[in-house]
Design an enzyme around this catalytic site. Sequence first.
Site, PDB file in Angstrom:
ATOM      1  N   ASP A   1      48.084  37.395  38.440  1.00 29.04           N
ATOM      2  CA  ASP A   1      48.122  36.357  37.656  1.00 29.04           C
ATOM      3  C   ASP A   1      47.037  35.464  37.598  1.00 29.04           C
ATOM      4  O   ASP A   1      46.402  35.029  38.496  1.00 29.04           O
ATOM      5  CB  ASP A   1      49.255  35.434  38.169  1.00 29.04           C
ATOM      6  CG  ASP A   1      50.758  35.967  38.082  1.00 29.04           C
ATOM      7  OD1 ASP A   1      50.848  37.042  37.884  1.00 29.04           O
ATOM      8  OD2 ASP A   1      51.724  35.172  38.273  1.00 29.04           O
TER       9      ASP A   1
ATOM     10  N   TRP B   1      50.455  43.945  37.232  1.00 30.98           N
ATOM     11  CA  TRP B   1      49.193  43.192  37.606  1.00 30.98           C
ATOM     12  C   TRP B   1      48.130  44.294  37.844  1.00 30.98           C
ATOM     13  O   TRP B   1      47.166  43.613  38.764  1.00 30.98           O
ATOM     14  CB  TRP B   1      49.658  42.528  38.849  1.00 30.98           C
ATOM     15  CG  TRP B   1      50.974  42.130  38.997  1.00 30.98           C
ATOM     16  CD1 TRP B   1      51.461  41.166  38.238  1.00 30.98           C
ATOM     17  CD2 TRP B   1      52.062  42.305  39.844  1.00 30.98           C
ATOM     18  NE1 TRP B   1      52.908  40.717  38.281  1.00 30.98           N
ATOM     19  CE2 TRP B   1      53.342  41.436  39.426  1.00 30.98           C
ATOM     20  CE3 TRP B   1      52.355  43.137  41.068  1.00 30.98           C
ATOM     21  CZ2 TRP B   1      54.455  41.492  40.211  1.00 30.98           C
ATOM     22  CZ3 TRP B   1      53.393  43.150  41.570  1.00 30.98           C
ATOM     23  CH2 TRP B   1      54.489  42.355  41.302  1.00 30.98           C
ATOM     24  N   GLY B   2      48.012  45.380  37.373  1.00 37.10           N
ATOM     25  CA  GLY B   2      46.947  46.211  37.650  1.00 37.10           C
ATOM     26  C   GLY B   2      47.009  47.135  38.866  1.00 37.10           C
ATOM     27  O   GLY B   2      46.127  47.896  39.247  1.00 37.10           O
TER      28      GLY B   2
ATOM     29  N   ASP C   1      58.102  43.344  34.348  1.00 37.02           N
ATOM     30  CA  ASP C   1      57.351  42.908  35.549  1.00 37.02           C
ATOM     31  C   ASP C   1      57.664  44.023  36.498  1.00 37.02           C
ATOM     32  O   ASP C   1      58.256  45.023  36.154  1.00 37.02           O
ATOM     33  CB  ASP C   1      57.750  41.524  35.896  1.00 37.02           C
ATOM     34  CG  ASP C   1      56.654  40.724  36.584  1.00 37.02           C
ATOM     35  OD1 ASP C   1      55.696  41.344  37.018  1.00 37.02           O
ATOM     36  OD2 ASP C   1      56.912  39.388  36.606  1.00 37.02           O
TER      37      ASP C   1
HETATM   38  C1  GAL Z   1      54.892  37.299  37.550  1.00 38.14           C
HETATM   39  C2  GAL Z   1      53.964  37.535  36.507  1.00 38.14           C
HETATM   40  C3  GAL Z   1      53.937  36.337  35.564  1.00 38.14           C
HETATM   41  C4  GAL Z   1      55.359  35.887  35.469  1.00 38.14           C
HETATM   42  C5  GAL Z   1      56.113  35.641  36.756  1.00 38.14           C
HETATM   43  C6  GAL Z   1      57.472  35.252  36.490  1.00 38.14           C
HETATM   44  O1  GAL Z   1      54.897  38.661  38.162  1.00 38.14           O
HETATM   45  O2  GAL Z   1      52.981  38.143  36.587  1.00 38.14           O
HETATM   46  O3  GAL Z   1      53.059  36.551  34.428  1.00 38.14           O
HETATM   47  O4  GAL Z   1      55.958  36.651  34.449  1.00 38.14           O
HETATM   48  O5  GAL Z   1      56.052  36.822  37.411  1.00 38.14           O
HETATM   49  O6  GAL Z   1      58.315  35.169  37.699  1.00 38.14           O
END
Ligand code: GAL
Length: 393
Positions: free
Chosen positions: A202, A181-182, A147
């Site tokens: 998301d 996230w692109g 992430d």
């Molecule tokens: C976001 C991610 C989600 C999930 C979340 C967990 O940044 O896009 O898919 O992993 O964090 O905290």
Amino acid sequence: MKKYFFLGLIFFASSLHAQKFENLAKTPPMGWNSWNKFECDINEQTIREIADAMVVDGMRDAGYVYLVIDDCWQIGRDSSGNIIADPNRFPSGMKSLGDYIHSKGLKFGIYSDAGTATCQGRPGSRGYEFQDARTYASWGVDYLKYDWCNHGKQNAEASYTTMRDALYKAGRPVVYSICDWGVSKPWEWAAGVGHLWRSTEDILNCFDCKNYWGGNGVVQIIDLFTDIGQYTGPCHWNDADMLEVGNGVLTPSEERLHMSMWAMFSSPLMAGNDLRKMDRETLEILTNSEVLAIDQDKLGISATRWMKYGDLEIWFKPLEGETWAFCFINRGSQPVNLDQDLKTTIKKYKVDGSYTIRDLWKHQDLGSSKDNVKMTLAPHDVLMIKLTRSSTH
Ligand code: GAL
């Protein structure tokens, strides 16, 4: 001379490692991820039960083989910097959990973050990439979702490449899922770094909505996929995010539309629902083999939006062996007549010859592309068809 010999050896060793990673995702990876349903409320017992369910429900045999534990499994680092799994929630430890997952014929996925902390404030891998990659290898990890929270001024390409190199060095083949996230347009740089990259913020559990930080409903993600199709392909996939099928908000037709379009995009398919409690309809939507075959088509070509008439959109995707998938989607709240029958549509696309038309959700042949097949599409519904050549004229 000696120097060149050693440099050559290092190059040879790292290309050997790289080779182990090359063919891990020839088709879009499929599996299950804990985040959409459970967020931080995860523990070893739930994960074991999900593993059991994946086998009993037939999800594994339909192709969903990666079981990925998302954020919140980690709690700190020991005095040597080793990452520690939360002992209250994962008392047997990650190696033992990985062994259990493997014993079910599944593959073990885990989550970390390129910054100093994950999105839920757990330790990130920044500065510990090589150590973490060695730890994951020792636990038998097969898939890493990485992430992008708390990254400060880090450069995305450099940060994701560091973890890729760490995974290579650890030597265990791992599917590497980039999740920024692109934001950095990973489709432009990540094909040689990861196997898949999240292309949008998301997914939200809704058909048509957005939120203040950029979260997207199903149709918003579809829109974001209109311009990036050319970047996807075998071993490097645009990722439309985890599925919301079976999470209690989308109607069955919206779920079919969601599944259809993820398949049209050749997106990785990560179920995100509680597999222990799903009803038959959810299971049938997730495991429809004719739809999954469109997702897993070997050419890996993403669909193109060919027509938009108000709420009606027509998407097409070329498939292996001169076959085609078409999706007609109705985004609006009124039924839409396909005033153009399928014959006219197909002719407009200039597909020569005669094709048999197969409805992939009804599992029925609808006739030939020479017949006038007329349809009405209910609100938020989809017609997904496959055309197979029946003759040359
Ligand atoms: C976001 C991610 C989600 C999930 C979340 C967990 O940044 O896009 O898919 O992993 O964090 O905290």
